[in-house]
Design a protein around this motif. Structure first.
Motif, mmCIF file in Angstrom:
data_model
loop_
_atom_site.group_PDB
_atom_site.id
_atom_site.type_symbol
_atom_site.label_atom_id
_atom_site.label_comp_id
_atom_site.label_asym_id
_atom_site.label_seq_id
_atom_site.Cartn_x
_atom_site.Cartn_y
_atom_site.Cartn_z
ATOM 1 N N ILE A 1 -27.829 -36.147 15.652
ATOM 2 C CA ILE A 1 -28.473 -35.558 16.832
ATOM 3 C C ILE A 1 -28.969 -36.630 17.810
ATOM 4 N N ALA A 2 -29.173 -37.848 17.307
ATOM 5 C CA ALA A 2 -29.611 -38.960 18.159
ATOM 6 C C ALA A 2 -28.435 -39.723 18.764
ATOM 7 N N GLY A 3 -27.202 -39.290 18.440
ATOM 8 C CA GLY A 3 -26.015 -39.920 19.016
ATOM 9 C C GLY A 3 -25.446 -41.066 18.202
ATOM 10 N N ASN B 1 -22.678 -17.967 22.796
ATOM 11 C CA ASN B 1 -23.402 -18.934 23.624
ATOM 12 C C ASN B 1 -24.858 -19.071 23.155
ATOM 13 N N GLN B 2 -25.035 -19.134 21.823
ATOM 14 C CA GLN B 2 -26.373 -19.112 21.243
ATOM 15 C C GLN B 2 -26.948 -20.492 20.948
ATOM 16 N N GLU B 3 -26.233 -21.535 21.361
ATOM 17 C CA GLU B 3 -26.758 -22.905 21.254
ATOM 18 C C GLU B 3 -26.433 -23.655 22.533
ATOM 19 N N PRO B 4 -27.036 -23.215 23.669
ATOM 20 C CA PRO B 4 -26.676 -23.790 24.964
ATOM 21 C C PRO B 4 -27.304 -25.149 25.253
ATOM 22 N N GLY B 5 -28.330 -25.538 24.533
ATOM 23 C CA GLY B 5 -29.076 -26.752 24.855
ATOM 24 C C GLY B 5 -28.336 -28.035 24.548
ATOM 25 N N ASP B 6 -28.891 -29.136 25.071
ATOM 26 C CA ASP B 6 -28.358 -30.454 24.744
ATOM 27 C C ASP B 6 -29.033 -30.946 23.459
ATOM 28 N N ALA B 7 -28.653 -32.138 23.023
ATOM 29 C CA ALA B 7 -29.153 -32.672 21.751
ATOM 30 C C ALA B 7 -30.678 -32.749 21.716
ATOM 31 N N GLU B 8 -31.287 -33.199 22.799
ATOM 32 C CA GLU B 8 -32.740 -33.328 22.831
ATOM 33 C C GLU B 8 -33.421 -31.959 22.722
ATOM 34 N N GLU B 9 -32.884 -30.976 23.448
ATOM 35 C CA GLU B 9 -33.459 -29.624 23.386
ATOM 36 C C GLU B 9 -33.320 -29.037 21.980
ATOM 37 N N ILE B 10 -32.163 -29.238 21.363
ATOM 38 C CA ILE B 10 -31.936 -28.732 20.012
ATOM 39 C C ILE B 10 -32.892 -29.395 19.026
ATOM 40 N N PHE C 1 -27.164 -32.868 13.323
ATOM 41 C CA PHE C 1 -26.076 -33.595 13.959
ATOM 42 C C PHE C 1 -25.844 -33.085 15.375
ATOM 43 N N ALA C 2 -24.999 -33.797 16.097
ATOM 44 C CA ALA C 2 -24.653 -33.417 17.459
ATOM 45 C C ALA C 2 -23.906 -32.087 17.451
#
Length: 159
Positions: free
Chosen positions: A12-14, A69-78, A93-94
């Motif tokens: 998730i941190a890239g 479309n139930q995970e629309p956020g970016d990594a930081e939002e998730i 993870f990403a």
């Protein structure tokens, strides 16, 4: 590719992570989403992880936006949602695709090794779970309706 240890994934941190880092652990691999009816399963997944991590369980969460479309956020939002809402401490993870032409190679492998109902390969919805033994072999696939609490026995049998 013969075990999940042959794969890498982006956390998730890239950062790239070798799944070989989890060699010798029992893994519960889950495609997740923040805005799904099954999202409260994060709580049960975290409970399983906290209760059994000292015995060798690791839960791996893979956000996916392919279902409604139930995970629309970016990594930081998730990451923020998981931490602030469910105090998730297991590795996340990403965001990935689990079906289709852009499906993550790990998920292609998981789907090949453990088919769904009536031999289906496709992931049908968020919170499909794959149980992997300490040798990196895919043992079983569980549908979204199978809560983490109901998986405890199957997980403990591998620990």
């Amino acid at each position: 590719m013969t075990t999940i240890y042959d794969f890498n994934a982006i956390d998730i941190a890239g950062e790239e992570v070798s799944l070989a880092d989890y060699r010798g652990k029992v893994l519960l691999i889950v495609n997740t989403a923040s805005k799904c009816g099954f999202t409260p399963q994060y709580e049960g997944l975290e409970t399983l992880y906290r209760d059994l991590q000292d015995k060798g369980l690791v839960v791996l969460g893979f956000p996916c936006n392919q279902f409604g479309n139930q995970e629309p956020g970016d990594a930081e939002e998730i990451a923020n949602f998981c931490k602030l809402t469910y105090d998730v401490n297991f590795p996340m993870f990403a965001k990935i695709d689990v079906n289709g032409a852009d499906a993550a190679p790990l998920y292609e492998f998981l789907k090949r090794k453990a088919r769904g109902l009536m031999g289906s390969k496709a992931i049908k919805w968020n919170f499909t779970k794959f149980l992997v033994d300490r040798e990196g072999n895919v043992v079983k696939r569980f549908g979204p309706q199978e809560t983490p609490e109901r998986l405890r026995g199957a997980v403990e049998a591998l620990l």
